[in-house]
Write a protein that holds these residues in place. Sequence first.
Motif, PDB file in Angstrom:
ATOM      1  N   SER A  51       0.834  -1.208   0.000  1.00 42.61           N
ATOM      2  CA  SER A  51       0.000   0.000   0.000  1.00 42.61           C
ATOM      3  C   SER A  51       0.866   1.253   0.000  1.00 42.61           C
ATOM      4  N   ILE A  52       2.042   1.184   0.599  1.00 42.85           N
ATOM      5  CA  ILE A  52       2.984   2.313   0.551  1.00 42.85           C
ATOM      6  C   ILE A  52       3.586   2.422  -0.852  1.00 42.85           C
ATOM      7  N   LEU A  53       3.986   1.296  -1.417  1.00 45.02           N
ATOM      8  CA  LEU A  53       4.588   1.306  -2.754  1.00 45.02           C
ATOM      9  C   LEU A  53       3.612   1.834  -3.795  1.00 45.02           C
ATOM     10  N   ASP A  54       2.333   1.519  -3.630  1.00 46.76           N
ATOM     11  CA  ASP A  54       1.319   1.974  -4.582  1.00 46.76           C
ATOM     12  C   ASP A  54       1.149   3.493  -4.590  1.00 46.76           C
ATOM     13  N   LYS A  55       1.588   4.166  -3.550  1.00 45.01           N
ATOM     14  CA  LYS A  55       1.502   5.626  -3.485  1.00 45.01           C
ATOM     15  C   LYS A  55       2.656   6.303  -4.238  1.00 45.01           C
ATOM     16  N   CYS A  56       3.639   5.510  -4.658  1.00 46.03           N
ATOM     17  CA  CYS A  56       4.852   6.050  -5.282  1.00 46.03           C
ATOM     18  C   CYS A  56       4.711   6.136  -6.797  1.00 46.03           C
ATOM     19  N   ASP A  57       5.129   7.291  -7.341  1.00 43.05           N
ATOM     20  CA  ASP A  57       5.218   7.457  -8.792  1.00 43.05           C
ATOM     21  C   ASP A  57       6.583   7.004  -9.291  1.00 43.05           C
ATOM     22  N   GLY A  58       7.524   6.828  -8.391  1.00 39.80           N
ATOM     23  CA  GLY A  58       8.866   6.358  -8.691  1.00 39.80           C
ATOM     24  C   GLY A  58       9.546   5.975  -7.392  1.00 39.80           C
ATOM     25  N   ILE A  59      10.575   5.133  -7.488  1.00 34.43           N
ATOM     26  CA  ILE A  59      11.285   4.661  -6.297  1.00 34.43           C
ATOM     27  C   ILE A  59      12.785   4.794  -6.534  1.00 34.43           C
ATOM     28  N   ILE A  60      13.486   5.322  -5.527  1.00 34.06           N
ATOM     29  CA  ILE A  60      14.951   5.426  -5.573  1.00 34.06           C
ATOM     30  C   ILE A  60      15.548   4.356  -4.667  1.00 34.06           C
ATOM     31  N   PHE A  61      16.422   3.549  -5.244  1.00 34.14           N
ATOM     32  CA  PHE A  61      17.238   2.606  -4.482  1.00 34.14           C
ATOM     33  C   PHE A  61      18.583   3.295  -4.297  1.00 34.14           C
ATOM     34  N   ILE A  74      10.871  -5.334  -3.317  1.00 28.34           N
ATOM     35  CA  ILE A  74      10.371  -4.015  -3.710  1.00 28.34           C
ATOM     36  C   ILE A  74      10.586  -3.797  -5.201  1.00 28.34           C
ATOM     37  N   LEU A  75      11.772  -4.132  -5.702  1.00 28.18           N
ATOM     38  CA  LEU A  75      12.072  -3.962  -7.123  1.00 28.18           C
ATOM     39  C   LEU A  75      11.136  -4.807  -7.982  1.00 28.18           C
ATOM     40  N   ASP A  76      10.919  -6.039  -7.596  1.00 29.12           N
ATOM     41  CA  ASP A  76      10.030  -6.917  -8.350  1.00 29.12           C
ATOM     42  C   ASP A  76       8.620  -6.320  -8.396  1.00 29.12           C
ATOM     43  N   TYR A  77       8.144  -5.836  -7.271  1.00 26.44           N
ATOM     44  CA  TYR A  77       6.818  -5.230  -7.226  1.00 26.44           C
ATOM     45  C   TYR A  77       6.767  -3.990  -8.125  1.00 26.44           C
ATOM     46  N   ALA A  78       7.801  -3.161  -8.047  1.00 25.51           N
ATOM     47  CA  ALA A  78       7.825  -1.935  -8.864  1.00 25.51           C
ATOM     48  C   ALA A  78       7.789  -2.272 -10.354  1.00 25.51           C
ATOM     49  N   ILE A  79       8.599  -3.218 -10.775  1.00 24.27           N
ATOM     50  CA  ILE A  79       8.646  -3.569 -12.193  1.00 24.27           C
ATOM     51  C   ILE A  79       7.311  -4.161 -12.655  1.00 24.27           C
ATOM     52  N   LYS A  80       6.756  -5.056 -11.857  1.00 20.69           N
ATOM     53  CA  LYS A  80       5.485  -5.682 -12.233  1.00 20.69           C
ATOM     54  C   LYS A  80       4.326  -4.696 -12.229  1.00 20.69           C
TER      55      LYS A  80
END
Length: 173
Positions: A51-61, A74-80
């Motif tokens: 639910s936190i990741l879904d609020k992101c328009d982009g993610i910085i590692f 997290i990366l797998d979720y972001a890519i998918k």
Amino acid sequence: MKNITIGIIAKDKNVENQNFQVVSKNNIKYIHNKCNYISILNYDNSLIDTSILDKCDGIIFQGGTDIHAYHFQILDYAIKNNIPVLGICMGHQIIGLYSTNSQNEENLIKINNHNDKNKLHKITIKEKSILNKIFGKTLSVNTRHNEALKKIKEPFKVSALSEDNIIEAIEYI
């Protein structure tokens, strides 16, 4: 741009024998007043709060020294879920390891001449890459890493190399 929300994956930091999850001041400095940001703290969690990741328009590692299983979750979720990601230093290595279906740091190579934040070196940026559209054919960058990617696999491609053929940037195809 204020309506854009960027998630930043926290990194481990030991201060006076206490462990913390932190976000680099530099990472906040560059996005401050440009967008909203969320620090995503996931120390050794086995279940990522999407639910936190879904609020992101982009993610910085961001950079760091310790790669954890949750980075890959997290990366797998972001890519998918088509959430753009940016990997800086260790974050770049996490993305590269993900491309080879590996979480094993043995798939990184040790490098000795790339750890001097005050020293600049030139990278060559591949034609037809996103980086080339932004920066052109070459760019001078500083260096703060002891390891580098051996290889990457599709759906990623190398977009920049150092003069000694170290992978400096990758992009999702």
